[in-house]
Design a protein around this motif. Structure first.
Motif, PDB file in Angstrom:
ATOM      1  N   ARG A  45      30.198  39.271  30.110  1.00 16.87           N
ATOM      2  CA  ARG A  45      29.119  39.392  29.131  1.00 16.87           C
ATOM      3  C   ARG A  45      28.387  38.066  28.917  1.00 16.87           C
ATOM      4  NH1 ARG A  45      29.261  44.394  27.454  1.00 16.87           N
ATOM      5  NH2 ARG A  45      31.233  45.540  27.391  1.00 16.87           N
ATOM      6  N   ALA A  46      28.981  36.991  29.402  1.00 15.06           N
ATOM      7  CA  ALA A  46      28.303  35.694  29.342  1.00 15.06           C
ATOM      8  C   ALA A  46      27.472  35.450  30.600  1.00 15.06           C
ATOM      9  CB  ALA A  46      29.326  34.578  29.168  1.00 15.06           C
ATOM     10  N   GLY A  47      27.468  36.415  31.522  1.00 20.95           N
ATOM     11  CA  GLY A  47      26.697  36.271  32.753  1.00 20.95           C
ATOM     12  C   GLY A  47      27.401  35.470  33.831  1.00 20.95           C
ATOM     13  N   ARG A  48      28.674  35.176  33.628  1.00 22.37           N
ATOM     14  CA  ARG A  48      29.454  34.422  34.620  1.00 22.37           C
ATOM     15  C   ARG A  48      30.187  35.423  35.499  1.00 22.37           C
ATOM     16  NH1 ARG A  48      32.228  30.046  30.627  1.00 22.37           N
ATOM     17  NH2 ARG A  48      33.396  29.508  32.518  1.00 22.37           N
ATOM     18  N   TYR A  49      29.403  36.170  36.285  1.00 22.93           N
ATOM     19  CA  TYR A  49      29.908  37.335  36.997  1.00 22.93           C
ATOM     20  C   TYR A  49      30.989  36.989  38.021  1.00 22.93           C
ATOM     21  CZ  TYR A  49      25.590  39.158  34.996  1.00 22.93           C
ATOM     22  OH  TYR A  49      24.582  39.495  34.131  1.00 22.93           O
ATOM     23  N   LYS A  50      30.739  35.967  38.843  1.00 20.68           N
ATOM     24  CA  LYS A  50      31.712  35.618  39.882  1.00 20.68           C
ATOM     25  C   LYS A  50      33.038  35.208  39.271  1.00 20.68           C
ATOM     26  CE  LYS A  50      28.374  34.265  43.432  1.00 20.68           C
ATOM     27  NZ  LYS A  50      27.870  33.163  44.306  1.00 20.68           N
ATOM     28  N   GLU A  51      33.004  34.464  38.164  1.00 22.64           N
ATOM     29  CA  GLU A  51      34.231  34.022  37.519  1.00 22.64           C
ATOM     30  C   GLU A  51      34.994  35.184  36.877  1.00 22.64           C
ATOM     31  OE1 GLU A  51      33.689  30.204  35.168  1.00 22.64           O
ATOM     32  OE2 GLU A  51      31.612  30.718  35.660  1.00 22.64           O
ATOM     33  N   SER A  52      34.285  36.241  36.514  1.00 23.75           N
ATOM     34  CA  SER A  52      34.937  37.362  35.821  1.00 23.75           C
ATOM     35  C   SER A  52      35.772  38.222  36.754  1.00 23.75           C
ATOM     36  CB  SER A  52      33.887  38.231  35.133  1.00 23.75           C
ATOM     37  OG  SER A  52      33.153  39.003  36.075  1.00 23.75           O
ATOM     38  N   VAL A  53      35.506  38.167  38.053  1.00 21.30           N
ATOM     39  CA  VAL A  53      36.164  39.080  38.984  1.00 21.30           C
ATOM     40  C   VAL A  53      37.671  38.841  39.036  1.00 21.30           C
ATOM     41  CG1 VAL A  53      36.368  39.753  41.412  1.00 21.30           C
ATOM     42  CG2 VAL A  53      34.106  39.436  40.389  1.00 21.30           C
ATOM     43  N   ALA A  54      38.087  37.587  39.203  1.00 18.34           N
ATOM     44  CA  ALA A  54      39.508  37.290  39.416  1.00 18.34           C
ATOM     45  C   ALA A  54      40.401  37.726  38.257  1.00 18.34           C
ATOM     46  CB  ALA A  54      39.696  35.793  39.711  1.00 18.34           C
ATOM     47  N   PRO A  55      40.089  37.376  36.990  1.00 22.30           N
ATOM     48  CA  PRO A  55      40.988  37.822  35.910  1.00 22.30           C
ATOM     49  C   PRO A  55      41.029  39.333  35.755  1.00 22.30           C
ATOM     50  CG  PRO A  55      39.036  36.717  35.016  1.00 22.30           C
ATOM     51  CD  PRO A  55      39.041  36.459  36.484  1.00 22.30           C
ATOM     52  N   LEU A  56      39.914  40.014  35.975  1.00 19.06           N
ATOM     53  CA  LEU A  56      39.926  41.476  35.862  1.00 19.06           C
ATOM     54  C   LEU A  56      40.710  42.104  37.010  1.00 19.06           C
ATOM     55  CD1 LEU A  56      36.237  41.991  34.693  1.00 19.06           C
ATOM     56  CD2 LEU A  56      38.306  42.352  33.330  1.00 19.06           C
TER      57      LEU A  56
END
Length: 639
Positions: A276-287
């Protein structure tokens, strides 16, 4: 504490006492070596009664080994003997209650905890155990009742206050939980559990500022743990400033994961916040890690699919959503999301097949006629899933200050539900769509309004919001033949008469959508954009009437760049039929730069929207767009 034995069996001092202790230990050894310890436990009570303090050996040499080996049944049997011989020892009953709880024998566990507290009514820890066991047994109303009747104990011993706050929160009594939290000294919080629960209690009562202050104080005191970071991050998200969403919450979730890298809840919160902060690439790994650890979590998998989409991994996103459809075929949200993902991945045949199923499933839930659907809707108005914060915010903007609140809310719920009914009827009952046409009011006004604007051969930007009977607009413009295009979340493969008029945000990139909009304007179309809504999870926000609302300046910049007129449009109910508010928005002045124009345009747009929200409650809609991020006012300063 009193250690009670039967006086007639009290042993003599000295050598006889040592012999009695030796016999007890021999019995304990035989029980431990037995293939059937519960059978041989019959020897324990006579031997125990011959000793003065034999309970120590039984706890240390018999109960403790069974507990370490998680052999709960013989541990329970040994504790039963202890209680029979020493009925006034509350600690044995407390331990027995704990063991029974681990075995899921809740009635027996609660009875023993209550008995222990009855022996030592001033022992705060024993009352905490009574509450905890009831919470664990999902008897939260009982737990809250016990907490309420023993509230003075929690206030006298803050170190045990966690159990009282938990009971109240779980039972929905947020104000009572927050009252305990607010009474704590932030600089003298007793432990991490209490600090964590206090932050949560304040947050659940809408005191986010206070929750953040208390959590920060706990961190300064060195009481740092994953659970506290999780609650503190959530408090920042609920307060909801841009810094909260993009910096503070992210930082707390990161810190929590350093302490608990396999915490699925923290992984999900961290990934969603990055998304939701627009940091899409960073969001992939924790999810991805979260669903690896807990593949059954649907919401987490849905977030993972969104992260994949926004990193252009379209096939993988579609596959994740298909897993959700397979697991929960009744959940229409997953079907619609999967249709868009399949379409974006170029898997058109699969998308079309799933769309047919999706429409058929929804259509099967509709009654035979539109009139029947209306009647059924009227019967279910109280079930409209509208958050109270939205109703409160809308009520504060009403124009009629004399209207009864209950009547106002019922009419608002009617407006919410009928718009969703119109959408279902339009998409699922296309052959019968004319049954709903009687709701459309006089259409010539719209035709006359747009005719001179379109006469120049170029299009018109129409700015609307998620208000009123939104979906009636499609039917109206189709009927009068005004060439139009609508930005919508409907997938491009929708097989209906109006689908050609849609520019789908569900299966196109933002760049593709922007190009389609410019083509529509240059082609002489009326381009309708709900500028308070966006598929992008990191869509920009602005402040309107004290709330953060999604707002896109795309419409104003488009009008400025292409030099075309722009119009404010809002459908509304008038005498039981749909009417249309159409008002011109500012044109760019000669030489006016895009940003100055966008600011002036935004002000005019919100002025007109504010007028609409002050009208009849049927015209609110109360879902999507401006309503999405509405929160209740922070209550910290009121206490």
């Amino acid at each position: 504490m009193v250690d009670t034995v039967i006086e007639s069996s009290r042993p003599a001092a000295g050598a006889e006492a040592r012999e009695a202790t030796a016999r007890l230990r021999e019995v304990i050894a035989r029980i431990l070596a037995s293939d059937d310890p519960e059978r041989d436990m019959a020897e324990l009570e006579p031997a125990l009664r011959q000793t003065r303090d034999g309970w120590r050996d039984v706890r240390r040499l018999l109960v403790a080994p069974y507990m370490r080996e998680t052999r709960f049944a013989p541990a329970v049997a040994a504790l039963r003997v202890l209680i029979a011989v020493y009925p006034e020892r509350a600690d044995d009953r407390r331990l027995l209650a704990s063991v029974l709880g681990r075995m899921g024998q809740w009635d027996r566990a609660i009875a023993e905890a209550d008995a222990a507290a009855g022996i030592e009514p001033g022992n705060v820890a024993l009352h905490a155990a009574r509450i905890q066991l009831r919470v664990q047994a999902d008897r939260v109303a009982e737990a809250a009742d016990v907490a309420r009747t023993t509230l003075a104990l929690a206030r006298s011993e803050p170190g045990e206050a966690h159990s009282w706050m938990m009971a109240f929160v779980r039972n929905g009594d947020a104000a009572e939980a927050a009252g305990i939290a607010a009474a704590l000294d932030p600089d003298k919080l007793p432990n991490e559990r209490v600090a964590t629960m206090a932050v949560r209690a304040l947050m659940e009562d809408g005191r986010n500022v206070a929750a953040i202050g208390l959590g920060d104080a706990a961190l300064r005191a060195g009481q740092d743990c994953a659970a506290l970071r999780s609650s503190l991050g959530l408090a920042h998200l609920r307060r909801g400033t841009e810094a909260d969403r993009k910096e503070h919450a992210v930082g707390h979730f990161e810190a929590g994961l350093k302490a608990a890298p396999a915490d699925v809840r923290l992984l999900t919160l961290y990934g969603e916040t990055l998304l939701r902060a627009g940091r899409y690439k960073e969001s992939v790994a924790p999810l991805a890690r979260a669903i690896e650890l807990a593949p059954e979590l649907e919401q987490t998998r849905g977030l993972y699919a969104r992260a994949l989409r926004y990193t252009m991994q379209y096939d993988d996103a579609a596959d994740q959503l298909l897993k959700l459809v397979e697991k929960s075929p009744e959940k229409l949200l997953w079907q619609r999301s999967a249709i868009g993902a399949l379409s974006q991945a170029g898997r058109k045949a699969e998308a079309e097949a799933l769309f047919e199923q999706y429409v058929a499933r929804r259509g099967a839930l509709l009654p035979g006629t539109f009139q029947e659907a209306l009647a059924r809707m009227e019967e279910r108005l109280d079930t409209a899933p509208i958050p109270q914060a939205r109703l409160d915010w809308a009520w504060s903007m009403r124009g009629d200050k004399t209207i009864d609140r209950a009547a106002w809310e019922r009419r608002a719920r009617w407006g919410h539900m009928i718009d969703h009914l119109l959408f279902d009827w339009l998409e699922c009952r296309e052959d019968d769509v004319e049954e709903a046409m009687h709701l459309l009011g006089e259409l010539d006004t719209g035709e006359r309004f747009f005719a001179p604007l379109l006469a120049a051969g170029r299009g018109v930007v129409v700015a609307t919001a998620h208000v009123g009977p939104m979906y009636a607009g499609l039917m109206a413009l189709e009927l009068v033949g005004i060439p139009s295009r609508w930005l919508a979340t409907a997938p491009s493969i929708a097989q209906s008469s109006y689908s050609a008029a849609l520019i789908s945000t569900a299966d196109q990139t933002e760049a593709q959508v922007a190009k389609a909009c410019m083509r529509a304007i240059n082609g002489g179309y009326v381009l309708c954009l709900a500028i308070d809504g966006a598929a992008n999870p990191a869509a920009p926000r602005t402040t309107f009437e004290g709330q953060d609302v999604t707002y896109s300046s795309f419409a104003s910049h488009l009008a400025h760049r292409l030099g075309v007129p722009s119009v404010f449009y809002a459908p509304r109910w008038e005498n039981g039929q749909v009417a249309y508010t159409l008002e011109m928005l500012p044109a760019a002045n000669p030489g006016e730069d895009a940003e100055a124009y966008a600011q002036r345009w935004q002000k005019a747009y919100f002025e007109r929207l504010r007028e609409h929200l002050a009208s009849a409650p049927e015209n609110l809609r109360l879902s999507g767009g401006i309503w999405r991020h509405v929160t209740s006012a922070d209550r910290s300063a009121q206490e």
